[in-house]
Design a protein around this motif. Structure first.
Motif, short mmCIF file in Angstrom:
data_model
loop_
_atom_site.label_atom_id
_atom_site.label_comp_id
_atom_site.label_asym_id
_atom_site.label_seq_id
_atom_site.Cartn_x
_atom_site.Cartn_y
_atom_site.Cartn_z
N VAL A 173 -8.55 -6.80 -76.62
CA VAL A 173 -7.98 -7.74 -75.67
C VAL A 173 -7.13 -8.78 -76.39
O VAL A 173 -6.05 -9.16 -75.92
N ARG A 174 -7.58 -9.23 -77.54
CA ARG A 174 -6.85 -10.29 -78.26
C ARG A 174 -5.62 -9.79 -79.01
O ARG A 174 -4.82 -10.60 -79.48
N ASN A 175 -5.42 -8.49 -79.11
CA ASN A 175 -4.31 -7.94 -79.88
C ASN A 175 -3.09 -7.73 -78.97
O ASN A 175 -2.84 -6.64 -78.47
N GLU A 176 -2.35 -8.81 -78.75
CA GLU A 176 -1.19 -8.75 -77.85
C GLU A 176 -0.10 -7.82 -78.36
O GLU A 176 0.55 -7.13 -77.57
N LEU A 177 0.10 -7.77 -79.67
CA LEU A 177 1.10 -6.86 -80.24
C LEU A 177 0.78 -5.41 -79.88
O LEU A 177 1.65 -4.66 -79.44
N ALA A 178 -0.49 -5.05 -80.02
CA ALA A 178 -0.89 -3.69 -79.67
C ALA A 178 -0.75 -3.45 -78.18
O ALA A 178 -0.31 -2.35 -77.76
N GLN A 179 -1.08 -4.42 -77.36
CA GLN A 179 -0.96 -4.23 -75.92
C GLN A 179 0.48 -3.94 -75.53
O GLN A 179 0.74 -3.07 -74.70
N HIS A 180 1.43 -4.63 -76.15
CA HIS A 180 2.84 -4.37 -75.87
C HIS A 180 3.24 -2.96 -76.32
O HIS A 180 3.98 -2.27 -75.62
N ALA A 181 2.75 -2.55 -77.47
CA ALA A 181 3.08 -1.21 -77.98
C ALA A 181 2.51 -0.13 -77.06
O ALA A 181 3.20 0.86 -76.75
N TRP A 182 1.26 -0.29 -76.64
CA TRP A 182 0.66 0.71 -75.75
C TRP A 182 1.39 0.75 -74.41
O TRP A 182 1.64 1.83 -73.86
N GLN A 183 1.76 -0.40 -73.89
CA GLN A 183 2.48 -0.44 -72.63
C GLN A 183 3.84 0.25 -72.77
O GLN A 183 4.25 1.02 -71.90
N ALA A 184 4.53 0.02 -73.88
CA ALA A 184 5.82 0.66 -74.11
C ALA A 184 5.68 2.18 -74.21
O ALA A 184 6.62 2.91 -73.88
N ALA A 185 4.51 2.65 -74.61
CA ALA A 185 4.27 4.09 -74.72
C ALA A 185 3.80 4.70 -73.40
O ALA A 185 3.49 5.89 -73.34
N GLY A 186 3.72 3.88 -72.35
CA GLY A 186 3.36 4.40 -71.04
C GLY A 186 1.90 4.24 -70.65
O GLY A 186 1.47 4.75 -69.63
N TYR A 187 1.13 3.52 -71.44
CA TYR A 187 -0.29 3.29 -71.15
C TYR A 187 -0.45 1.97 -70.42
O TYR A 187 0.36 1.07 -70.58
N GLY A 188 -1.52 1.88 -69.63
CA GLY A 188 -1.81 0.64 -68.93
C GLY A 188 -3.30 0.45 -68.80
O GLY A 188 -4.06 1.43 -68.79
N PRO A 189 -3.73 -0.80 -68.68
CA PRO A 189 -5.17 -1.06 -68.54
C PRO A 189 -5.68 -0.62 -67.18
O PRO A 189 -4.94 -0.62 -66.20
N GLU A 190 -6.94 -0.25 -67.13
CA GLU A 190 -7.61 0.03 -65.87
C GLU A 190 -8.68 -1.04 -65.71
O GLU A 190 -9.76 -0.95 -66.29
N GLU A 191 -8.36 -2.05 -64.97
CA GLU A 191 -9.21 -3.23 -64.86
C GLU A 191 -10.56 -2.94 -64.21
O GLU A 191 -11.51 -3.71 -64.37
N GLN A 192 -10.68 -1.85 -63.46
CA GLN A 192 -11.94 -1.55 -62.79
C GLN A 192 -13.00 -1.00 -63.74
O GLN A 192 -14.15 -0.86 -63.37
N TRP A 193 -12.62 -0.69 -64.99
CA TRP A 193 -13.56 -0.15 -65.98
C TRP A 193 -13.91 -1.21 -67.00
O TRP A 193 -13.08 -2.02 -67.39
N ARG A 194 -15.09 -1.18 -67.50
CA ARG A 194 -15.51 -2.05 -68.59
C ARG A 194 -16.26 -1.19 -69.59
O ARG A 194 -17.08 -0.37 -69.21
N ARG A 195 -16.00 -1.40 -70.84
CA ARG A 195 -16.67 -0.66 -71.90
C ARG A 195 -18.04 -1.28 -72.15
O ARG A 195 -18.15 -2.47 -72.37
N TRP A 196 -19.07 -0.45 -72.14
CA TRP A 196 -20.42 -0.88 -72.43
C TRP A 196 -20.84 -0.22 -73.73
O TRP A 196 -20.62 0.97 -73.90
N VAL A 197 -21.44 -0.94 -74.63
CA VAL A 197 -21.83 -0.38 -75.92
C VAL A 197 -23.27 -0.74 -76.28
O VAL A 197 -23.80 -1.75 -75.80
#
Length: 188
Positions: free
Chosen positions: A160-184
């Motif tokens: 979440v804190r890696n804004e540079l990566a978020q921009h790169a993933w978005q440019a590659a056609g990926y987007g967040p799915e806000e209805q999911w949360r990762r549980w570990v």
């Protein structure tokens, strides 16, 4: 068109040396060890004389990969050790994909497929080599691998804190799915 987002700056493996920059050519990820030639693209990118080698990591690469992640990857993981990466590569020898330029490791991505879902981890490009199409070439190789294995959708782990990566993933056609949360739950 397959419905997958079109990438800017075409990528190919081999075959374009005598014709100049390759355009509109897909990566054939299977014969790892071949050379990717990047054509010029607006806003930067490697020129036709620069070569990017995309290949699967072998056991001999693992120490270099771990050292590379300390420089190029954001954050650390409980699996960032020799034993963890050895298990990964032993289980699926084509899952850890490397990008090399001039013999130097410049990028990685883990393209894991469990038979049902396609997972992307550790997309990392060396800071001195960013914005040259390396991440896109790695993602194209990973996505082509998934399609060949029968995958239907890829997901990526992005901090979440890696804004540079978020921009790169978005440019590659990926987007967040806000209805999911990762549980570990740590297992050790």
């Amino acid at each position: 068109m397959s419905g997958r987002p079109r990438r800017s700056g075409a990528v190919s493996i081999g075959g374009c040396a005598d014709r100049g920059p390759c355009r509109s050519t897909r990566i054939d990820w299977r014969p790892y060890g071949k050379t990717v030639r990047r054509g010029s693209r607006p806003g930067g990118g490697m020129n036709a004389m620069n070569e990017l080698r995309i290949r699967a990591a072998g056991p001999e690469d693992l120490d270099a990969v771990l050292a590379f992640w300390k420089t190029a990857a954001e954050g650390t993981s409980i699996s960032d050790d020799r034993e963890g990466v050895e298990r990964l590569v032993a289980r699926d020898p084509e899952t850890l994909i490397l990008a090399e330029s001039g013999g130097d490791l410049v990028g990685t991505v883990i393209a894991g497929f469990d038979g049902w879902r396609c997972h992307l981890y550790r997309l990392a490009v060396h800071p001195d080599h960013r914005r040259k199409g390396i991440g896109g070439a790695l993602l194209a190789a990973a996505e082509d691998r998934f399609v060949a294995l029968g995958g239907r959708r890829a997901d990526a782990m992005v901090l979440v804190r890696n804004e540079l990566a978020q921009h790169a993933w978005q440019a590659a056609g990926y987007g967040p799915e806000e209805q999911w949360r990762r549980w570990v739950k740590p297992l050790g």
